[in-house]
Scaffold this motif. Sequence first.
Motif, short mmCIF file in Angstrom:
data_model
loop_
_atom_site.label_atom_id
_atom_site.label_comp_id
_atom_site.label_asym_id
_atom_site.label_seq_id
_atom_site.Cartn_x
_atom_site.Cartn_y
_atom_site.Cartn_z
N ARG B 174 64.78 -54.74 -37.06
CA ARG B 174 64.25 -53.38 -36.83
C ARG B 174 65.40 -52.39 -36.64
NH1 ARG B 174 60.55 -56.14 -32.98
NH2 ARG B 174 58.68 -56.68 -34.16
N TYR B 175 66.43 -52.80 -35.90
CA TYR B 175 67.58 -51.91 -35.69
C TYR B 175 68.25 -51.58 -37.02
CZ TYR B 175 72.19 -50.21 -34.43
OH TYR B 175 73.33 -49.45 -34.35
N ALA B 176 68.47 -52.60 -37.84
CA ALA B 176 69.13 -52.38 -39.13
C ALA B 176 68.30 -51.45 -40.01
CB ALA B 176 69.37 -53.71 -39.84
N ARG B 177 67.00 -51.67 -40.03
CA ARG B 177 66.13 -50.80 -40.85
C ARG B 177 66.19 -49.36 -40.35
NH1 ARG B 177 66.28 -53.88 -44.92
NH2 ARG B 177 64.88 -55.67 -45.00
N ALA B 178 66.37 -49.20 -39.03
CA ALA B 178 66.40 -47.84 -38.46
C ALA B 178 67.66 -47.08 -38.85
CB ALA B 178 66.29 -47.93 -36.94
N ILE B 179 68.75 -47.80 -39.13
CA ILE B 179 70.01 -47.10 -39.41
C ILE B 179 70.39 -47.12 -40.88
CG2 ILE B 179 70.92 -47.58 -37.09
CD1 ILE B 179 72.75 -49.71 -38.43
N GLU B 180 69.73 -47.96 -41.70
CA GLU B 180 70.26 -48.16 -43.05
C GLU B 180 70.18 -46.91 -43.92
OE1 GLU B 180 68.34 -51.34 -45.18
OE2 GLU B 180 66.33 -50.55 -44.86
N LYS B 181 69.13 -46.12 -43.76
CA LYS B 181 69.00 -44.93 -44.60
C LYS B 181 70.09 -43.92 -44.25
CE LYS B 181 65.19 -42.41 -46.69
NZ LYS B 181 63.74 -42.17 -46.65
N GLU B 182 70.25 -43.69 -42.95
CA GLU B 182 71.25 -42.73 -42.49
C GLU B 182 72.66 -43.16 -42.93
OE1 GLU B 182 73.62 -41.92 -38.35
OE2 GLU B 182 71.67 -42.92 -38.28
N LYS B 183 72.90 -44.47 -42.93
CA LYS B 183 74.23 -44.98 -43.27
C LYS B 183 74.41 -45.19 -44.77
CE LYS B 183 75.36 -45.49 -38.87
NZ LYS B 183 76.38 -44.62 -38.22
N GLY B 184 73.33 -45.03 -45.54
CA GLY B 184 73.43 -45.23 -46.99
C GLY B 184 73.62 -46.67 -47.38
N LYS B 185 73.00 -47.57 -46.63
CA LYS B 185 73.16 -49.00 -46.90
C LYS B 185 71.81 -49.64 -47.23
CE LYS B 185 77.51 -48.72 -45.75
NZ LYS B 185 78.58 -48.80 -46.78
N ASN B 186 71.90 -50.81 -47.84
CA ASN B 186 70.70 -51.60 -48.16
C ASN B 186 70.89 -53.00 -47.58
OD1 ASN B 186 68.35 -52.64 -49.45
ND2 ASN B 186 69.64 -53.41 -51.11
N PHE B 187 70.21 -53.27 -46.47
CA PHE B 187 70.35 -54.59 -45.83
C PHE B 187 69.46 -55.61 -46.53
CE2 PHE B 187 71.98 -52.16 -42.20
CZ PHE B 187 72.97 -53.01 -41.72
N ARG B 188 70.04 -56.78 -46.80
CA ARG B 188 69.25 -57.91 -47.28
C ARG B 188 69.33 -59.00 -46.23
NH1 ARG B 188 72.21 -57.90 -53.06
NH2 ARG B 188 70.72 -56.68 -54.25
N PHE B 189 68.18 -59.41 -45.75
CA PHE B 189 68.15 -60.43 -44.71
C PHE B 189 67.69 -61.77 -45.27
CE2 PHE B 189 67.50 -56.44 -42.37
CZ PHE B 189 68.56 -56.53 -41.49
N THR B 190 68.30 -62.82 -44.78
CA THR B 190 67.86 -64.17 -45.12
C THR B 190 67.80 -65.00 -43.84
OG1 THR B 190 70.14 -64.87 -45.56
CG2 THR B 190 68.87 -64.11 -47.44
N LEU B 191 67.04 -66.07 -43.90
CA LEU B 191 66.83 -66.91 -42.71
C LEU B 191 66.81 -68.37 -43.16
CD1 LEU B 191 65.60 -66.85 -39.58
CD2 LEU B 191 63.51 -67.45 -40.79
N THR B 192 67.49 -69.21 -42.41
CA THR B 192 67.48 -70.65 -42.68
C THR B 192 66.81 -71.35 -41.50
OG1 THR B 192 69.56 -70.49 -43.91
CG2 THR B 192 68.95 -72.67 -43.11
N THR B 193 65.77 -72.14 -41.77
CA THR B 193 65.02 -72.74 -40.65
C THR B 193 64.60 -74.18 -40.93
OG1 THR B 193 63.03 -72.54 -39.27
CG2 THR B 193 62.86 -71.75 -41.54
N ASN B 194 64.47 -74.94 -39.83
CA ASN B 194 63.95 -76.31 -39.95
C ASN B 194 62.42 -76.33 -39.92
OD1 ASN B 194 63.01 -76.31 -37.22
ND2 ASN B 194 64.96 -77.11 -36.47
N GLY B 195 61.80 -75.18 -39.64
CA GLY B 195 60.36 -75.05 -39.81
C GLY B 195 59.50 -75.34 -38.60
N LEU B 196 60.05 -75.99 -37.57
CA LEU B 196 59.19 -76.43 -36.46
C LEU B 196 58.47 -75.27 -35.77
CD1 LEU B 196 61.21 -79.24 -34.60
CD2 LEU B 196 59.03 -79.47 -35.81
N LEU B 197 59.12 -74.12 -35.68
CA LEU B 197 58.55 -73.00 -34.92
C LEU B 197 57.88 -71.95 -35.80
CD1 LEU B 197 61.37 -72.51 -32.22
CD2 LEU B 197 59.12 -73.59 -31.94
N ILE B 198 57.67 -72.27 -37.06
CA ILE B 198 56.98 -71.32 -37.93
C ILE B 198 55.54 -71.13 -37.46
CG2 ILE B 198 56.02 -71.01 -40.26
CD1 ILE B 198 58.55 -72.26 -41.38
N ASP B 199 55.14 -69.86 -37.29
CA ASP B 199 53.75 -69.54 -36.99
C ASP B 199 53.37 -68.30 -37.81
OD1 ASP B 199 54.90 -67.38 -35.72
OD2 ASP B 199 54.58 -68.15 -33.69
N ASP B 200 52.19 -67.77 -37.57
CA ASP B 200 51.73 -66.63 -38.38
C ASP B 200 52.64 -65.42 -38.23
OD1 ASP B 200 49.69 -68.12 -39.38
OD2 ASP B 200 48.13 -67.28 -38.08
#
Lengths: 30, 462
Positions: B174-200
């Motif tokens: 959320r913080y990155a999305r809040a600043i990316e336009k003003e800073k002229g940047k495009n954030f790409r996020f990725t996540l690596t997980t073992n899956g145990l805590l995945i929920d809706d």
Amino acid sequence: MTRIKTLKTRDLCASAEKGCGECQTSQKCE
Amino acid sequence: MIHQFELGGYHIVVDSCSGSIHSVDEVAADVIGLYPDHTEDEIVSTLLARYAGRPDVNEAELRECVADVTALKESGQLFAPDTFAPLAGYLKAKSGDIVKALCLHVAHTCNLNCSYCFASQGKYHGERALMSFETGKRALDFLVEHSGTRRNLEVDFFGGEPLMNWDVVKELVRYARAIEKEKGKNFRFTLTTNGLLIDDDVIDFCNREMSNVVLSLDGRKEIHDALRVDYAGNGSYDRIVPKFQKLVQARGGKGYYMRGTFTHRNPDFTKDLFHMADLGFTELSMEPVVCAPGDPAALTDEDIETVKKEYETLAFDMLRREREGRPITFYHYMIDLTGGPCIYKRISGCGSGTEYMAVTPWGDLYPCHQFVGEEKWKLGDIWQGVTNTELRERFRGCNAYAREECADCWARLWCSGGCAANAYHASGDIRGVYPAGCELFKKRIECAIMMKVAEEAEGLAE
């Protein structure tokens, strides 16, 4: 007869002309 | 430099320095093999003798083939000279101190206890820890401040198990999305997980914000559960597979891939990939374990030969599935011949230690996630920046021309000099070589190129 078929590939020598660094960390050129 | 190989019934010639790829018949393969060291007359007489009795091989045909090879050479598509060595340091020098990607270690802890984990069960040989929002926020500010004119910035949420610090992950996005336009940047996020805590909540947020998710699954239940166990020793397969299936189904085509590890226990890893395909997963990866040679999980020389055959089996099976209209992808076979990276990127590699760094829960900077936990690889921190500039310069020197052993390797502009962490773990030097890794890499590239040739020949190409 044609014994050689050349696939379409990006010309690496030509790519030296136009290193922007926008591609993803390691892939597509962006 | 050229490389010729046969695979899947195709004779293939790779011209290393132009990037050209030629599918040839056996006669042309012989002509190309003889061409550098023989005159046209010598080539013709040699091959007339070799193919005596073949009506399609006559002097006129052979001279036409030699002329075709000469034309390709003159157009720079065959036997192209290597003129790139002077460019070796260009991209990293031009980039200066730019940082464009961070691996945020939001959790140095894990809810699994996998014996083969390179990160020592997520703790990286240190204390358990979670990254605070304040540290993560400073890391994002550090990235923006050091990104120069780069617009695309990448942040990978990593661990340990990043879902054990899920609220901070969401706050940081959320913080990155809040600043990316003003800073002229495009954030790409990725996540690596073992899956145990995945929920809706995880599924909804990831599918909205993560450009890619990497899901750890080793394949068959008995393979996965042998090593990927919780602290009570229970396997995790039955708990995570339904969650992964739900997440992937909900992603609606957005990027993901299943990321497995194979060990001495399963060098026949294609069985695990095909099992994942049977579960409905189509974006797949299986990687050789990274561990000390004496470790029970380590691949033996015999395993390496098995794995090379497995890579071929995989390529043939993927082509079969493509013909049947139910394709799967394999991470290392997704080469892009026309839209791939430029020569500068091909020479300079991943950028670890220069434009890509890992951040510990305490805000320390390391060249990449595989160096975290060894103090001697610490580059600095997110408040003071890189203070160990000598170390950064050592990483800046890593490229396709940095190792004498690579001088006559046809694949060096495909591997970009290889993985510094693998080289270090195999040889003790980031500019060393990892011979088994080289063997596997070259086999994978041969398979990937063969698939492109086959797709073209069979009209399967997009």
